[in-house]
Design an enzyme around this catalytic site. Structure first.
Site, PDB file in Angstrom:
ATOM      1  N   ASP A  80     -21.027 -60.744  87.836  1.00 30.46           N
ATOM      2  CA  ASP A  80     -22.336 -61.380  88.008  1.00 30.46           C
ATOM      3  C   ASP A  80     -23.496 -60.523  87.501  1.00 30.46           C
ATOM      4  OD1 ASP A  80     -24.081 -63.443  88.950  1.00 30.46           O
ATOM      5  OD2 ASP A  80     -22.569 -63.907  90.463  1.00 30.46           O
ATOM      6  N   GLU A  98     -38.121 -80.421  86.664  1.00 26.36           N
ATOM      7  CA  GLU A  98     -38.052 -79.383  85.629  1.00 26.36           C
ATOM      8  C   GLU A  98     -38.355 -79.955  84.236  1.00 26.36           C
ATOM      9  OE1 GLU A  98     -35.959 -79.451  88.201  1.00 26.36           O
ATOM     10  OE2 GLU A  98     -36.094 -77.425  89.022  1.00 26.36           O
ATOM     11  N   TYR A 150     -26.658 -73.670  87.150  1.00 25.37           N
ATOM     12  CA  TYR A 150     -25.637 -73.171  88.066  1.00 25.37           C
ATOM     13  C   TYR A 150     -24.334 -73.059  87.296  1.00 25.37           C
ATOM     14  CZ  TYR A 150     -28.993 -75.884  90.973  1.00 25.37           C
ATOM     15  OH  TYR A 150     -30.111 -76.449  91.513  1.00 25.37           O
TER      16      TYR A 150
HETATM   17  C1  LIG Z   1     -27.808 -67.386  83.250  1.00 25.95           C
HETATM   18  C2  LIG Z   1     -28.131 -67.833  84.642  1.00 25.95           C
HETATM   19  C3  LIG Z   1     -27.114 -68.240  85.505  1.00 25.95           C
HETATM   20  C4  LIG Z   1     -27.401 -68.667  86.793  1.00 25.95           C
HETATM   21  N1  LIG Z   1     -26.366 -69.050  87.603  1.00 25.95           N
HETATM   22  C5  LIG Z   1     -26.625 -69.504  88.845  1.00 25.95           C
HETATM   23  C6  LIG Z   1     -25.567 -69.947  89.674  1.00 25.95           C
HETATM   24  O1  LIG Z   1     -24.384 -69.914  89.307  1.00 25.95           O
HETATM   25  N2  LIG Z   1     -25.883 -70.419  90.912  1.00 25.95           N
HETATM   26  C7  LIG Z   1     -27.164 -70.475  91.367  1.00 25.95           C
HETATM   27  O2  LIG Z   1     -27.397 -70.947  92.480  1.00 25.95           O
HETATM   28  N3  LIG Z   1     -28.201 -70.042  90.599  1.00 25.95           N
HETATM   29  C8  LIG Z   1     -27.956 -69.564  89.344  1.00 25.95           C
HETATM   30  N4  LIG Z   1     -28.984 -69.149  88.546  1.00 25.95           N
HETATM   31  C9  LIG Z   1     -30.359 -69.168  89.077  1.00 25.95           C
HETATM   32  C10 LIG Z   1     -30.925 -70.576  89.153  1.00 25.95           C
HETATM   33  O3  LIG Z   1     -30.815 -71.215  87.913  1.00 25.95           O
HETATM   34  C11 LIG Z   1     -32.382 -70.527  89.585  1.00 25.95           C
HETATM   35  O4  LIG Z   1     -32.443 -69.994  90.887  1.00 25.95           O
HETATM   36  C12 LIG Z   1     -33.086 -71.873  89.548  1.00 25.95           C
HETATM   37  O5  LIG Z   1     -34.452 -71.691  89.881  1.00 25.95           O
HETATM   38  C13 LIG Z   1     -32.494 -72.867  90.500  1.00 25.95           C
HETATM   39  O6  LIG Z   1     -33.174 -74.090  90.370  1.00 25.95           O
HETATM   40  P1  LIG Z   1     -33.442 -75.039  91.619  1.00 25.95           P
HETATM   41  O7  LIG Z   1     -34.540 -74.411  92.423  1.00 25.95           O
HETATM   42  O8  LIG Z   1     -33.858 -76.333  91.000  1.00 25.95           O
HETATM   43  O9  LIG Z   1     -32.183 -75.136  92.393  1.00 25.95           O
HETATM   44  C14 LIG Z   1     -28.725 -68.704  87.250  1.00 25.95           C
HETATM   45  C15 LIG Z   1     -29.747 -68.297  86.391  1.00 25.95           C
HETATM   46  C16 LIG Z   1     -29.471 -67.872  85.102  1.00 25.95           C
HETATM   47  C17 LIG Z   1     -30.577 -67.436  84.214  1.00 25.95           C
HETATM   48 MN   LIG Z   2     -35.686 -77.394  91.066  1.00 24.61          MN
END
Ligand SMILES: Cc1cc2nc3c(=O)[nH]c(=O)nc-3n(C[C@H](O)[C@H](O)[C@H](O)COP(=O)(O)O)c2cc1C
Ligand SMILES: [Mn+2]
Length: 481
Positions: free
Chosen positions: A282, A233, A172
């Site tokens: 974004d 993870e 994030y």
């Molecule tokens: C470069 C990059 C930046 C990201 N930034 C965000 C972000 O700012 N906020 C967000 O909610 N997801 C962001 N994501 C997507 C999350 O990392 C992704 O949905 C992830 O599966 C979330 O993990 P979780 O299910 O454990 O919450 C980003 C992904 C990438 C590749």
């Molecule tokens: Mn997760």
């Protein structure tokens, strides 16, 4: 052999001609982003800026920004190998029945050999600063002209589920506000946000959060995977690298971080404390507008003696995240096929930025089958965000977008074949009627059946016969063509 850390991965990239060192002084404000954008659009290498202007910490960018680099990161010849490993594992030990299979999903990662291992010491704590530290010492990028500030874009954000105690790691972005605070941009559907809601509900005044920047590539990559809640993870990272991730306890909070990380920010968020975050250029190719997000307070920065700052930029596609997402598409297909074995292939074209468009080829077996597949995708994890799902028959190659457009557009009677649904949408959707809530569209572009009320004859696709083709192969040369 798994890469121990970011440096070993960088060495592999460099040996394979996939990393370019840049000794020039380049500004982390906008200039590095412009370099990165041009490099990815020209299929250029990963970039290591050795002298970011005003800082003594080198900046690594675009390290995952091609399929080749994804393969090097995950130490495979093709990311499909990982899909193959998952299938092998599932076939080997899969219990019968859907429930059994679903129960097995978390087991995927629970193979003892790949469990994360806690170690007493790690390079990420070579330098420990519990006072006198500043986020402003890091060469954090401003990516785009109208961004609200500088954003940490490749952080591994660790938190714990207040109810189950399970760890989560998500990527994030974090807007740097000042020396000791940053925005915590976990969108409402993500696990960090869920932990935060639960902490608030329990009346906690603080929730510990730790952020690792730069780690072995499997650990970094696992932070973006759309995994079920409470599936660690770091276990998946162990599966990917086929060796446990070493974790080390934080100095000032009750969390662990990868011991081999480059930089670690330890701290907490306070339920109820929100602050304006954004705007931010974004991955949709548009600016995400300002919104309210929790404030991350840093209590301690630990790091290697000479750390490397890993980052990325997002923006008009394709960018580095497209390749990370394409690998997800390939790796998760066998898992999707557990629930939907009729699905042959899926594709998410770069212009669809993951959530806007998913193309699905399926073997249709009964009336309404394509719609069942759509609704199932809308009901599956982060695939729920799919704004537009196009379903075609199994003879269509969904990796060939031109073939999909041609066949799908011929095959539909729009009023009959388009289905709308309401539900949660990606937080980045700027067109939905409300933030996080709006409509999705499914297009059933499969051939229609009498059982679906279609009784007209259905034409075949035009193809020349092989015999004529062979004859003309010979005549072609004779004709001097
Ligand atoms: C470069 C990059 C930046 C990201 N930034 C965000 C972000 O700012 N906020 C967000 O909610 N997801 C962001 N994501 C997507 C999350 O990392 C992704 O949905 C992830 O599966 C979330 O993990 P979780 O299910 O454990 O919450 C980003 C992904 C990438 C590749
Ligand atoms: Mn997760």
């Amino acid at each position: 052999m798994a890469y121990k850390d970011l440096r070993e991965f960088m060495r592999a990239l460099e040996e394979k001609g996939e990393l370019k060192r840049i000794a020039l002084e380049v500004d982390p404000v906008l200039e590095i982003a412009e370099f990165a954008d041009r490099a990815v659009k020209n299929s250029g290498p990963a970039l290591l800026f050795e002298k970011p202007k005003g800082y003594d910490i080198p900046v690594l960018i675009n390290s995952f920004a091609s399929m080749r680099r994804m393969e090097i990161a995950l130490e495979v010849e093709s990311v499909e190998e990982i899909a193959g490993r998952i299938v092998e594992f599932l076939e080997m030990r899969m219990p019968e029945g859907l429930i059994g299979k679903l129960k097995m999903l978390p087991k995927l990662a629970e193979m003892g050999a790949f469990f994360p291992r806690t170690v007493g010491k790690g390079p990420c704590q070579e330098v420990v600063r519990a006072s006198g530290f500043s986020l402003l010492d890091l060469p954090v990028l401003q990516c785009w002209p109208e961004d609200g500030g500088r954003f940490i874009t490749l952080p591994l954000v660790f938190s714990r589920n207040p109810d189950t105690g399970k760890r989560n790691c998500g990527m994030y972005r974090m807007q740097v506000y000042d020396e000791r605070t940053a925005g915590m941009h976990w969108q409402t559907h993500k696990q960090g946000a869920e932990h935060y809601r639960r902490a608030e509900k329990h009346g906690r005044t603080r929730m510990d959060v730790a952020v690792a920047i730069g780690a072995d590539p499997a650990a970094m990559y696992s932070a973006i995977l759309p995994l079920p809640p409470d599936l660690d993870e770091m276990m998946i990272a162990g599966f990917l690298r086929q060796s446990p991730v070493e974790m080390v306890k934080c100095q000032t909070c009750d969390l662990e971080v990868p011991a081999q990380a480059e930089i670690v920010l330890e701290g907490y968020v306070e339920p109820g404390e929100l602050r304006t975050e954004g705007p931010f250029g974004d991955h949709t190719g548009f600016y995400s507008l300002e919104d309210q997000y929790p404030v991350f307070h840093v209590t301690c920065i630990t790091q290697r003696e000479r750390p490397i700052y890993a980052t990325t930029i997002v923006g008009p596609p394709p960018m580095e995240d497209y390749y990370m997402g394409k690998a997800i598409e390939r790796i998760f297909l066998p898992l999707m096929r557990l629930q939907l074995p009729e699905v042959r292939d899926i594709a998410m074209p770069p212009e669809g930025v993951f959530h806007n468009l998913i193309l699905v080829a399926m073997r249709k077996s009964y009336p309404g089958h394509a719609r069942k597949v759509m609704h199932s995708i809308w009901g599956t994890g982060q695939a729920m965000f799919s704004k537009c799902i196009v379903v075609v028959d199994e003879d269509v190659d969904v990796q060939n977008y031109s073939e999909v457009a041609w066949k799908a557009l011929n095959n539909i009677d729009p009023e009959r074949d388009i289905e709308f649904a309401l539900g949660p949408v990606d937080s980045l959707d700027h067109a939905s009627r409300l933030p996080n809530y709006g409509s999705k569209m499914g297009i059933d572009a499969t051939r229609k059946w009498p059982g679906e009320g279609f009784t007209r004859p259905w034409p075949g696709v035009i193809r020349m016969s092989d015999e004529v083709k062979r004859r003309v192969d010979g005549l072609w040369k004779q004709a001097g063509l």
